[in-house]
Scaffold this active site. Structure first.
Site, short mmCIF file in Angstrom:
data_model
loop_
_atom_site.label_atom_id
_atom_site.label_comp_id
_atom_site.label_asym_id
_atom_site.label_seq_id
_atom_site.Cartn_x
_atom_site.Cartn_y
_atom_site.Cartn_z
N ARG A 138 23.99 -5.44 10.40
CA ARG A 138 23.59 -4.60 9.26
C ARG A 138 24.80 -3.92 8.62
O ARG A 138 24.77 -3.62 7.43
CB ARG A 138 22.54 -3.58 9.71
CG ARG A 138 23.03 -2.62 10.77
CD ARG A 138 21.90 -1.99 11.57
NE ARG A 138 21.34 -2.91 12.55
CZ ARG A 138 20.33 -2.59 13.36
NH1 ARG A 138 19.74 -1.41 13.30
NH2 ARG A 138 19.89 -3.49 14.23
N LYS A 143 28.08 -6.55 25.15
CA LYS A 143 26.87 -7.20 25.66
C LYS A 143 27.06 -7.61 27.12
O LYS A 143 28.20 -7.82 27.54
CB LYS A 143 26.60 -8.48 24.85
CG LYS A 143 26.14 -8.27 23.42
CD LYS A 143 25.95 -9.61 22.74
CE LYS A 143 25.51 -9.44 21.29
NZ LYS A 143 24.19 -8.83 21.12
N1 BES Z 1 23.42 -10.86 16.95
C1 BES Z 1 22.63 -9.90 17.60
C2 BES Z 1 21.14 -10.23 17.58
C3 BES Z 1 20.71 -11.45 18.35
C4 BES Z 1 20.28 -11.33 19.65
C5 BES Z 1 20.67 -12.69 17.75
C6 BES Z 1 19.85 -12.44 20.35
C7 BES Z 1 20.23 -13.81 18.45
C8 BES Z 1 19.83 -13.67 19.74
C9 BES Z 1 22.81 -8.54 16.92
O1 BES Z 1 24.06 -8.31 16.38
C10 BES Z 1 22.58 -7.50 17.95
O2 BES Z 1 23.34 -7.44 18.88
N2 BES Z 1 21.56 -6.69 17.77
C11 BES Z 1 21.25 -5.66 18.67
C12 BES Z 1 20.85 -4.45 17.87
C13 BES Z 1 20.69 -3.20 18.69
C14 BES Z 1 22.02 -2.75 19.23
C15 BES Z 1 20.07 -2.14 17.83
C16 BES Z 1 20.12 -6.12 19.56
O3 BES Z 1 19.22 -6.79 19.07
O4 BES Z 1 20.16 -5.83 20.75
MN MN Z 2 25.41 -7.51 17.81
#
Ligand code: BES
Ligand code: MN
Ligand code: ZN
Length: 510
Positions: free
Chosen positions: A364, A290
């Site tokens: 997931r 990230k």
């Molecule tokens: N934990 C994150 C989602 C999240 C984002 C929670 C902001 C709270 C605040 C999750 O694991 C994630 O990174 N999801 C990705 C999925 C994508 C790679 C398909 C996302 O939402 O960017």
């Molecule tokens: Mn994630």
């Protein structure tokens, strides 16, 4: 480590002007004409001080506002707190809860040790008095919560204990309020417990620590047991998703299973509920790392799992007549030489294979194993809760969780629990169109869909791991925290899900 603030809550029959307290909270609607009964009584005793605050326009009764009125020894309370309730016709039980939270928040902010609550009086007979007592208790815990266990010293002077009382001059009223009080206290405490665990950072809580905490909870709770699988057992059992996500960290993954069996209370034919919560103790994204801005917030990526833990605690204390599992797959998602990578194909507990296209879609990957495990334990109803997608936060903002599922009745029941608990949900789709996007050419599934509808494609992925069970999914990304302090809440973890799920379980079979 400092103990977070303790709150004690009781009901007392006492005349409003004779209540000896640091802060006496009374409610006022924004469209109220004149003062109500307690308001005018206190106003007369205070030589018109309440009237002046209102006439000067310093306090309009808007929801989320308050004003302090100081007396001069004419009444036993050292301060009166006017709490805004908004428009009268819009009031719900959540208005009651938020008003209590507002008052409790103010009590802690002003470092007082005692709080008297007469807020229920403003609502007359509109709601069931027991439900009002419960909402006031939940709100008192919610609003007084602070996360300061790592702040050393005591310069801010906050007391270790807030003694709060619901007060009324009429013993018939205190009796009725009392009906909901013990449940409200149990739920309020369980939610604060969840907030503290969620707020703890990744260097304090890792999967093994979380497992220890779950074991401690089981040990100290009635009818609750806990089994934990470590990384060797994960491998032996084929819990491949959890293992893959946890493979990049020195802090090895765990699979936590809490089992609640109230002895002799439940018919063997009665359905079993499985709660499955995502517990990523820190989500860096892994190899698909990230951006660094606000990455610290990803310590809250364990909020779903912790909501399950808090709910199991409340369930056991409430002695609910239900058979339930709390299933918490836990891992830390970090990049390293041992991490899982984009392109990897992972065999999950279900036997289904998943092509990893993005290691940041890790939620997931662990939840699918949690869902399969629940299905294998013959859970009839499975509800998962997770900070799953940024897309959910984009779609719904910070006010409500997304709710998906495969059973209309279950969805309706969760919507009703949301109304009763004040933890709001909004229905979203997760059907065939979305599932289509999750098909891989080289495995059974892939872990990301297209650019669009990310909360829905994530749910469509999960849907394929529940077999014939009735299933619902709560995406709590967005509601798991308060970015900034609000009038009724401290900044940080919200504990979202504890009230919603406990309320759902309390209404189960009714
Ligand atoms: N934990 C994150 C989602 C999240 C984002 C929670 C902001 C709270 C605040 C999750 O694991 C994630 O990174 N999801 C990705 C999925 C994508 C790679 C398909 C996302 O939402 O960017
Ligand atoms: Mn994630
Ligand atoms: Zn995540």
């Amino acid at each position: 480590m400092k103990k977070i603030i303790d709150v004690e809550l009781k009901i007392r029959k006492v005349d409003f002007d004779k209540c000896k307290t640091d802060l006496l909270a009374v409610g006022r609607f924004s469209d109220a004409k004149g003062l109500d009964k307690i308001g005018s009584m206190l106003n007369i005793r205070l030589d018109g001080a309440i009237q002046r605050v209102i006439e000067l326009g310093d306090f309009k009764g808007k929801e989320g506002t308050n004003a302090v009125v100081y007396g001069n020894g004419q009444i036993e309370a050292r301060r009166v707190l006017l709490v805004g309730l908004g428009e009268k016709k819009k009031a719900t039980l959540d208005t009651v809860r938020k008003a209590a939270a507002n008052a409790a928040n103010k009590a802690v902010a002003t470092n007082v040790g005692t709080l008297g609550l007469a807020l229920h009086r403003a609502f007359g007979g509109r709601f069931d008095p027991g439900a009002v007592g419960r909402a006031m208790a939940e709100g008192t815990y919610f609003g007084s919560y602070r996360y300061d266990e790592f702040v050393t010293g005591s310069e801010n002077g906050r007391p270790d204990l807030l003694k709060a009382e619901l007060i009324d001059a009429d013993s018939a009223k205190t009796k009725k309020l009392n009906k909901g009080l013990s449940a409200g206290i149990i739920i309020g405490k369980a939610q604060s417990y969840a907030r503290t665990l969620a707020n703890r950072p990744g260097n304090i809580i890792n999967p093994a620590k979380l497992a220890t905490i779950a074991k401690e909870l089981a040990r100290s709770s009635k009818n609750l047991s806990c089994t934990v699988f470590d990384e060797k057992q994960l491998a032996a059992k084929g819990i491949g998703g959890v293992l893959a996500v946890g493979s990049g960290s020195e802090n090895k993954p765990r699979f936590i299973v809490l089992k609640y069996r109230p002895a002799g209370k439940v018919a063997s034919s009665s359905p079993t509920v499985g709660l499955v919560g995502k517990a990523i103790t820190f989500d860096s994204g892994g190899i698909s790392i990230k951006p660094s801005a606000k990455m610290d917030e990803m310590k809250l990526d364990k909020s779903g799992g912790i909501a399950v833990l808090g709910t199991m605690k409340a369930m056991a204390e409430l002695d609910l007549p239900i058979n339930a599992y709390g299933i918490i797959p836990a891992a830390e998602n970090l990049p390293s030489g041992t991490s899982y990578r984009p392109g990897d194909i992972i065999k999950t507990l279900s036997g289904k294979t998943v092509e990893v296209q993005n290691t940041d879609a890790e939620g997931r990957m662990i939840l699918c194993d949690g869902l399969s495990y629940a299905e294998k334990q013959n859970c009839d109803v499975i509800i998962d809760i997770a900070t799953l997608t940024g897309a959910c936060r984009v779609a719904l903002g910070k006010y409500m969780a997304a709710l998906m599922g495969n059973d209309e009745k279950l969805i309706k029941r969760l919507q009703r629990a949301a109304e009763d608990s004040g933890e709001k949900v909004w229905p979203m789709p997760s059907g065939d169109e979305y599932a289509e996007e999750m098909k891989s050419k080289i495995a059974d599934l892939k872990n990301i869909g297209s650019k669009w509808g990310g909360a829905c494609t994530a749910a469509a992925f999960l849907r394929q791991f529940v077999g014939d069970a009735k299933w619902a999914h709560l995406d709590i990304a967005g509601v798991e925290m308060f970015e900034e302090a609000a009038e009724f809440a401290a900044q940080g973890a919200s504990g979202f899900g504890v009230r919603l799920l406990t309320t759902y379980l309390m209404n189960f079979g009714k």
